[in-house]
Design a protein around this motif. Structure first.
Motif, PDB file in Angstrom:
ATOM      1  N   UNK A  25      24.813  36.132  -8.394  1.00 42.49           N
ATOM      2  CA  UNK A  25      25.887  37.060  -8.064  1.00 42.49           C
ATOM      3  C   UNK A  25      27.255  36.576  -8.503  1.00 42.49           C
ATOM      4  N   UNK A  26      27.433  35.274  -8.515  1.00 42.23           N
ATOM      5  CA  UNK A  26      28.731  34.724  -8.902  1.00 42.23           C
ATOM      6  C   UNK A  26      28.887  34.606 -10.404  1.00 42.23           C
ATOM      7  N   UNK A  27      27.787  34.530 -11.119  1.00 42.54           N
ATOM      8  CA  UNK A  27      27.884  34.217 -12.548  1.00 42.54           C
ATOM      9  C   UNK A  27      28.666  35.261 -13.328  1.00 42.54           C
ATOM     10  N   UNK A  28      28.429  36.524 -13.057  1.00 45.47           N
ATOM     11  CA  UNK A  28      29.082  37.558 -13.849  1.00 45.47           C
ATOM     12  C   UNK A  28      30.570  37.667 -13.529  1.00 45.47           C
ATOM     13  N   UNK A  29      30.916  37.706 -12.252  1.00 42.83           N
ATOM     14  CA  UNK A  29      32.322  37.887 -11.892  1.00 42.83           C
ATOM     15  C   UNK A  29      33.160  36.646 -12.203  1.00 42.83           C
ATOM     16  N   UNK A  30      32.656  35.470 -11.906  1.00 42.52           N
ATOM     17  CA  UNK A  30      33.417  34.255 -12.188  1.00 42.52           C
ATOM     18  C   UNK A  30      33.485  34.013 -13.697  1.00 42.52           C
ATOM     19  N   UNK A  31      32.426  34.361 -14.417  1.00 44.87           N
ATOM     20  CA  UNK A  31      32.459  34.215 -15.878  1.00 44.87           C
ATOM     21  C   UNK A  31      33.558  35.065 -16.490  1.00 44.87           C
ATOM     22  N   UNK A  32      33.712  36.270 -15.988  1.00 43.83           N
ATOM     23  CA  UNK A  32      34.755  37.132 -16.515  1.00 43.83           C
ATOM     24  C   UNK A  32      36.145  36.592 -16.168  1.00 43.83           C
ATOM     25  N   UNK A  33      36.309  36.067 -14.975  1.00 42.34           N
ATOM     26  CA  UNK A  33      37.597  35.486 -14.597  1.00 42.34           C
ATOM     27  C   UNK A  33      37.930  34.274 -15.459  1.00 42.34           C
ATOM     28  N   UNK A  34      36.936  33.432 -15.705  1.00 40.56           N
ATOM     29  CA  UNK A  34      37.159  32.254 -16.553  1.00 40.56           C
ATOM     30  C   UNK A  34      37.517  32.689 -17.968  1.00 40.56           C
ATOM     31  N   UNK A  35      36.843  33.715 -18.445  1.00 38.48           N
ATOM     32  CA  UNK A  35      37.100  34.208 -19.800  1.00 38.48           C
ATOM     33  C   UNK A  35      38.546  34.668 -19.949  1.00 38.48           C
ATOM     34  N   UNK A  36      39.064  35.370 -18.939  1.00 39.62           N
ATOM     35  CA  UNK A  36      40.455  35.816 -19.013  1.00 39.62           C
ATOM     36  C   UNK A  36      41.425  34.661 -18.907  1.00 39.62           C
ATOM     37  N   UNK A  37      41.066  33.602 -18.208  1.00 37.63           N
ATOM     38  CA  UNK A  37      41.953  32.453 -18.082  1.00 37.63           C
ATOM     39  C   UNK A  37      42.004  31.603 -19.337  1.00 37.63           C
ATOM     40  N   UNK A  38      41.008  31.718 -20.185  1.00 33.18           N
ATOM     41  CA  UNK A  38      40.987  30.926 -21.407  1.00 33.18           C
ATOM     42  C   UNK A  38      41.977  31.418 -22.458  1.00 33.18           C
ATOM     43  N   UNK A  39      42.462  32.646 -22.297  1.00 33.23           N
ATOM     44  CA  UNK A  39      43.350  33.241 -23.285  1.00 33.23           C
ATOM     45  C   UNK A  39      44.713  33.495 -22.662  1.00 33.23           C
ATOM     46  N   UNK A  40      45.786  33.374 -23.452  1.00 29.81           N
ATOM     47  CA  UNK A  40      47.110  33.703 -22.923  1.00 29.81           C
ATOM     48  C   UNK A  40      47.224  35.197 -22.632  1.00 29.81           C
ATOM     49  N   UNK A  41      48.274  35.557 -21.935  1.00 33.62           N
ATOM     50  CA  UNK A  41      48.431  36.938 -21.467  1.00 33.62           C
ATOM     51  C   UNK A  41      48.433  37.940 -22.619  1.00 33.62           C
ATOM     52  N   UNK A  42      49.005  37.581 -23.733  1.00 34.98           N
ATOM     53  CA  UNK A  42      49.077  38.524 -24.861  1.00 34.98           C
ATOM     54  C   UNK A  42      47.732  38.706 -25.572  1.00 34.98           C
ATOM     55  N   UNK A  43      46.754  37.851 -25.294  1.00 35.76           N
ATOM     56  CA  UNK A  43      45.434  37.968 -25.920  1.00 35.76           C
ATOM     57  C   UNK A  43      44.344  38.322 -24.912  1.00 35.76           C
ATOM     58  N   UNK A  44      44.706  38.934 -23.787  1.00 31.35           N
ATOM     59  CA  UNK A  44      43.737  39.321 -22.775  1.00 31.35           C
ATOM     60  C   UNK A  44      42.781  40.393 -23.297  1.00 31.35           C
ATOM     61  N   UNK A  45      43.267  41.251 -24.183  1.00 30.98           N
ATOM     62  CA  UNK A  45      42.400  42.270 -24.777  1.00 30.98           C
ATOM     63  C   UNK A  45      41.277  41.647 -25.596  1.00 30.98           C
ATOM     64  N   UNK A  46      41.608  40.589 -26.335  1.00 35.86           N
ATOM     65  CA  UNK A  46      40.582  39.905 -27.112  1.00 35.86           C
ATOM     66  C   UNK A  46      39.570  39.226 -26.195  1.00 35.86           C
ATOM     67  N   UNK A  47      40.029  38.681 -25.079  1.00 36.32           N
ATOM     68  CA  UNK A  47      39.115  38.058 -24.112  1.00 36.32           C
ATOM     69  C   UNK A  47      38.153  39.098 -23.552  1.00 36.32           C
ATOM     70  N   UNK A  48      38.690  40.270 -23.239  1.00 35.32           N
ATOM     71  CA  UNK A  48      37.850  41.344 -22.723  1.00 35.32           C
ATOM     72  C   UNK A  48      36.837  41.808 -23.767  1.00 35.32           C
ATOM     73  N   UNK A  49      37.263  41.896 -25.014  1.00 33.54           N
ATOM     74  CA  UNK A  49      36.358  42.323 -26.086  1.00 33.54           C
ATOM     75  C   UNK A  49      35.260  41.291 -26.325  1.00 33.54           C
ATOM     76  N   UNK A  50      35.606  40.013 -26.348  1.00 37.43           N
ATOM     77  CA  UNK A  50      34.600  38.966 -26.557  1.00 37.43           C
ATOM     78  C   UNK A  50      33.586  38.975 -25.422  1.00 37.43           C
ATOM     79  N   UNK A  51      34.073  39.104 -24.184  1.00 40.24           N
ATOM     80  CA  UNK A  51      33.166  39.127 -23.045  1.00 40.24           C
ATOM     81  C   UNK A  51      32.276  40.370 -23.095  1.00 40.24           C
TER      82      UNK A  51
END
Length: 192
Positions: free
Chosen positions: A158-184
């Motif tokens: 249950x934690x893997x999907x939601x925490x994975x997405x949060x980690x993915x957004x934290x790996x990218x700066x604010x201006x590249x959040x769209x790319x993080x969402x697309x990669x995920x």
């Protein structure tokens, strides 16, 4: 290679695979006992080399894909499981239901559990629980043992999907959040 982050909210530092990643937290409510954001400086310098970022992206995507595959793979094998375990389809359907119930229980409290134990510890613990219970599900000799381990597997998954997405957004700066969402999104879409 240093970058200074200037936002109006406080930061917490999350150490994952030996690198500093900045995550956002709101002001703590004194009555809730949230002690994670006290005495954290506003400007934080951090570094992450591109290889570490890529390895972290691959790890996070693999964990999310592993959880998504595990949700749907049982549907294909339901009739085989009922034949091999000597159970009815109704009893075997509890394998799916138990996993889904555990997901429904864990996903809403993921934020609370992350705040209590730390995101890194919670994420690694979830991966370990999920993997161990997957092994135990494969070795189960009875339907109700399988249902029990499937429930615990759902708690870990249950934690893997939601925490994975949060980690993915934290790996990218604010201006590249769209790319993080697309990669995920692409990683999760292609996986199953």
């Amino acid at each position: 290679m240093f970058r200074i982050l200037n936002y109006d909210i406080k930061y917490t530092i999350w150490y994952f695979f030996g690198c500093n990643i900045v995550s956002f937290c709101n002001e703590p409510d004194d009555s809730s006992g949230n002690f994670l954001t006290k005495n954290i400086p506003i400007g934080i310098k951090y570094t992450m080399n591109p290889l570490t970022r890529r390895l972290l992206i691959i790890t996070v995507l693999c964990a999310a894909v592993m959880e998504l595959i595990d949700i749907s793979i049982v549907n294909v094998a339901l009739s085989h499981m009922s034949g091999n375990l000597g159970a009815t389809i109704e009893d075997t359907s509890w394998v799916i239901i138990s996993y889904d119930i555990a997901n429904v229980i864990v996903i809403p409290i993921t934020s609370f559990l992350t705040a209590r134990s730390g995101r890194r510890n919670y994420y690694i613990g979830s991966i370990i629980l999920f993997t161990f219970c997957s092994f135990m599900c494969g070795n189960a000799h009875g339907i109700w043992v399988l249902v029990l381990f499937r429930f615990f597997q759902g708690i870990g998954g249950g934690a893997l999907l939601s925490v994975s997405q949060a980690v993915m957004f934290e790996l990218f700066p604010k201006e590249k959040q769209g790319m993080a969402s697309a990669i995920f999104g692409i990683g999760v879409f292609i996986g199953p």
